[in-house]
Design a protein around this motif. Structure first.
Motif, mmCIF file in Angstrom:
data_model
loop_
_atom_site.group_PDB
_atom_site.id
_atom_site.type_symbol
_atom_site.label_atom_id
_atom_site.label_comp_id
_atom_site.label_asym_id
_atom_site.label_seq_id
_atom_site.Cartn_x
_atom_site.Cartn_y
_atom_site.Cartn_z
ATOM 1 N N ASP A 145 -9.164 1.202 56.009
ATOM 2 C CA ASP A 145 -10.666 1.657 56.646
ATOM 3 C C ASP A 145 -11.716 0.858 55.686
ATOM 4 O O ASP A 145 -13.178 0.588 56.787
ATOM 5 C CB ASP A 145 -10.789 2.725 56.121
ATOM 6 N N ASP A 168 -16.086 7.309 56.744
ATOM 7 C CA ASP A 168 -14.808 7.827 57.657
ATOM 8 C C ASP A 168 -15.147 6.779 58.945
ATOM 9 O O ASP A 168 -16.716 6.201 59.244
ATOM 10 C CB ASP A 168 -14.728 9.117 58.310
ATOM 11 N N TRP A 194 -15.081 -0.504 58.233
ATOM 12 C CA TRP A 194 -16.216 -0.223 57.718
ATOM 13 C C TRP A 194 -17.129 -1.447 57.931
ATOM 14 O O TRP A 194 -18.181 -1.530 58.310
ATOM 15 C CB TRP A 194 -16.221 0.379 56.979
#
Length: 422
Positions: A377, A359, A381
Motif C-alpha cells: 500500500d 486507502d 500510494w
C-alpha cells in the motif's frame, strides 16, 4: 467346328441379346457393352474387328487387333474357317465408293469456282448432304444478393447520476474517505493545520456538505495535519552547496527547489564535509526518522526510544521514539538498526503511515511488489500521488534511498497535500 474354346473377344451376351459381353477365352467376364446401332451385334470397339465366318451359321467371332493380341489367335481362326476374304471384299466395295465421293467433291469445287467468278450463289449438290453440328452451352449464373444493413444506432448516453455530499466533519481520515468513495466520488486528500481538530481528522469537503455532485466527480477532503513549519510560499533561497554547482551533475529545477526548501526550513543541512549536502549519501534509518520528525515540526515523543540499540541521549533519540510510537518506522520489540541504509520499501511505507495510511487501489506494474505484503500500500500510494514516478516494471524495492531523493519526496508531498483546497 473344333471343340477348342473361341478366342478372347467381344460376343453377344448369352444372357441379354441387347448387349455384348467379353469372353476371356475360358469364361464370360463382367465386362459388358451395348450393341451397335446396326443389325450386326458387333460392338463399337476400335481395337476389335468382327467377321462372320464362312460355314458358321449366325455365329459371331471377334479377332483382337490390338498390339497385345495373342499370335496364336490366327491359328484358331484358320481352324474355325475364318480368313481375310471379307476384308478383301470390303476393299473392292470401298474403292468405287471413294471414287464416287471424290468425283462429287470435285464437281462441287468446280461449281463453287464458277459461282465465285460469276458473282452468283454457290450451287449445292443434291447428292451432298450438309450436316450441322449443334453445340449446346449451358451457362450457370450465380446471383449474389448483398444485404445492406443500416448503420448501428449509437446508444443513448446513460443519465448522469448525482449524489449528495455527506457530512464527514470529525470522522477519521479512513472513515471519511471510505464514505465518500462508496458514494462514487474521487477523493483527493488535502491537509491543513488546525488547533481545533486532532491530526488525521476530517475537517470539511470541497464541494461542501449537502452539495449535489455527479458520480465520479473529484472531491477534496480536508484533513487536519500534524503541526508543520514548512511554508513554501515565500521565495526560496539559492542553493549554495558545492555538490550542486557542477555542471556535469547539475540537477533539474525541482531538485534545486527541494534542496533550497529543505535548507530554508532546516529540514536537512550539509553533511559536515566542507560545504556539501551529500546528495548521493545513503539515507540511514536514523536520518530517515529525523527527516519525517522534522517535517512535522519535531513534536515531543511520549517517552524514550524503546529499542536497545538506540542511544536515548543521542541527537536522533526523539525522532526514533516518535516514529516508533506513531507506528511509522520501527517496532518496540526489536532493534531499530539506526545505521543501516533505508530501503525504498521501508521509506515509502513510512511516508504512507505518517499521512494516515490512506486507502489506495492504484494499479502498479511492478513485478517485484507482491499483493498483500506490508509494503504494497505504501508503494501504491506513493505512485498514485506522484511522489515517485511510475517507471518500468520493477520498483527496486530493496534498493537504497539517497538523501537527495528523500528531500525531493517530502517537497513533492508538501506541494501535493498542502495545495489550496478552494
Amino acid at each position: 467346328m473344333s471343340d477348342q474354346n473361341p478366342a478372347p473377344g467381344w460376343y453377344e451376351d448369352p444372357s441379354d441379346p441387347t448387349q455384348i459381353r467379353y469372353w476371356n477365352g475360358e469364361t464370360w467376364t463382367q465386362q459388358v457393352a451395348p450393341l451397335s446401332k446396326s443389325d450386326d451385334p458387333t460392338p463399337a470397339i476400335p481395337t476389335t474387328e468382327v467377321f462372320v465366318a464362312d460355314g458358321i451359321d449366325e455365329q459371331t467371332v471377334a479377332r483382337d487387333t490390338s498390339p497385345d493380341a495373342d499370335p496364336a489367335e490366327g491359328d484358331l481362326q484358320r481352324e474355325m474357317g475364318i480368313h481375310d476374304e471379307p476384308r478383301k471384299k470390303r476393299m473392292w466395295i470401298l474403292v468405287p465408293v471413294l471414287l464416287l465421293v471424290l468425283g462429287a467433291v470435285g464437281a462441287f469445287l468446280l461449281l463453287r469456282d464458277d459461282a465465285d467468278s460469276d458473282g452468283g450463289d454457290v450451287a449445292v449438290l443434291d447428292d451432298v448432304e450438309a450436316s450441322t453440328t449443334t453445340t449446346t452451352t449451358t451457362t450457370t449464373t450465380t446471383t449474389t444478393t448483398t444485404t445492406t444493413e443500416p448503420p448501428p444506432t449509437e446508444p443513448e448516453p446513460d443519465p448522469v447520476e448525482t449524489v449528495e455530499v455527506e457530512a464527514v466533519r470529525g470522522m477519521s481520515l479512513v472513515d471519511a474517505e471510505d464514505l465518500l468513495e462508496e458514494a462514487g466520488l474521487d477523493v483527493t486528500v488535502v491537509y491543513r493545520e488546525s488547533s481545533e481538530f486532532t491530526p488525521g481528522t476530517a475537517m470539511r469537503t470541497n464541494p461542501s456538505t449537502g452539495s449535489a455532485v455527479d458520480v465520479g466527480s473529484e472531491i477534496k477532503l480536508v484533513v487536519a495535519s500534524e503541526p508543520t513549519c514548512n511554508d513554501i510560499d515565500r521565495p526560496l533561497p539559492a542553493v549554495t552547496f558545492d555538490d550542486y554547482s557542477s555542471s556535469f551533475l547539475a540537477p533539474g529545477p525541482e531538485v534545486l527547489d527541494a534542496i533550497a526548501w529543505a535548507q530554508d526550513i532546516e529540514l536537512a543541512s550539509g553533511n559536515g564535509d566542507a560545504n556539501n549536502f551529500g546528495r548521493y549519501d545513503e539515507l540511514t534509518r536514523e536520518v530517515a526518522a529525523v527527516l519525517i520528525h522534522r517535517y512535522f515540526c519535531s513534536p515531543e515523543p511520549d517517552g524514550p526510544p524503546p529499542q536497545a540499540d538506540v542511544d536515548s541521549t543521542g541527537s536522533f533519540a526523539d525522532a526514533i521514539a516518535w516514529v516508533t510510537e506513531r507506528g511509522i518506522m520501527g517496532a518496540p520489540d526489536r532493534d531499530f538498526e539506526p545505521k543501516n541504509p533505508t530501503l525504498r520499501q521501508v521509506w515509502y511505507t513510512a511516508l504512507w503511515r505518517a499521512f494516515g495510511s490512506p486507502d489506495t487501489d492504484f494499479e502498479i506494474p511492478y513485478t517485484d511488489v507482491a499483493p498483500g505484503t506490508w509494503y504494497e500500500d505504501g508503494i501504491r500510494w506513493a505512485s498514485e500521488e506522484g511522489i515517485v514516478p511510475v517507471v518500468g516494471t520493477t520498483f527496486d524495492r530493496e534498493g537504497w534511498v539517497f538523501k537527495q531523493q528523500a528531500v525531493v519526496d517530502l517537497f513533492r508531498i508538501e506541494q501535493i497535500h498542502f495545495a489550496d483546497d478552494e
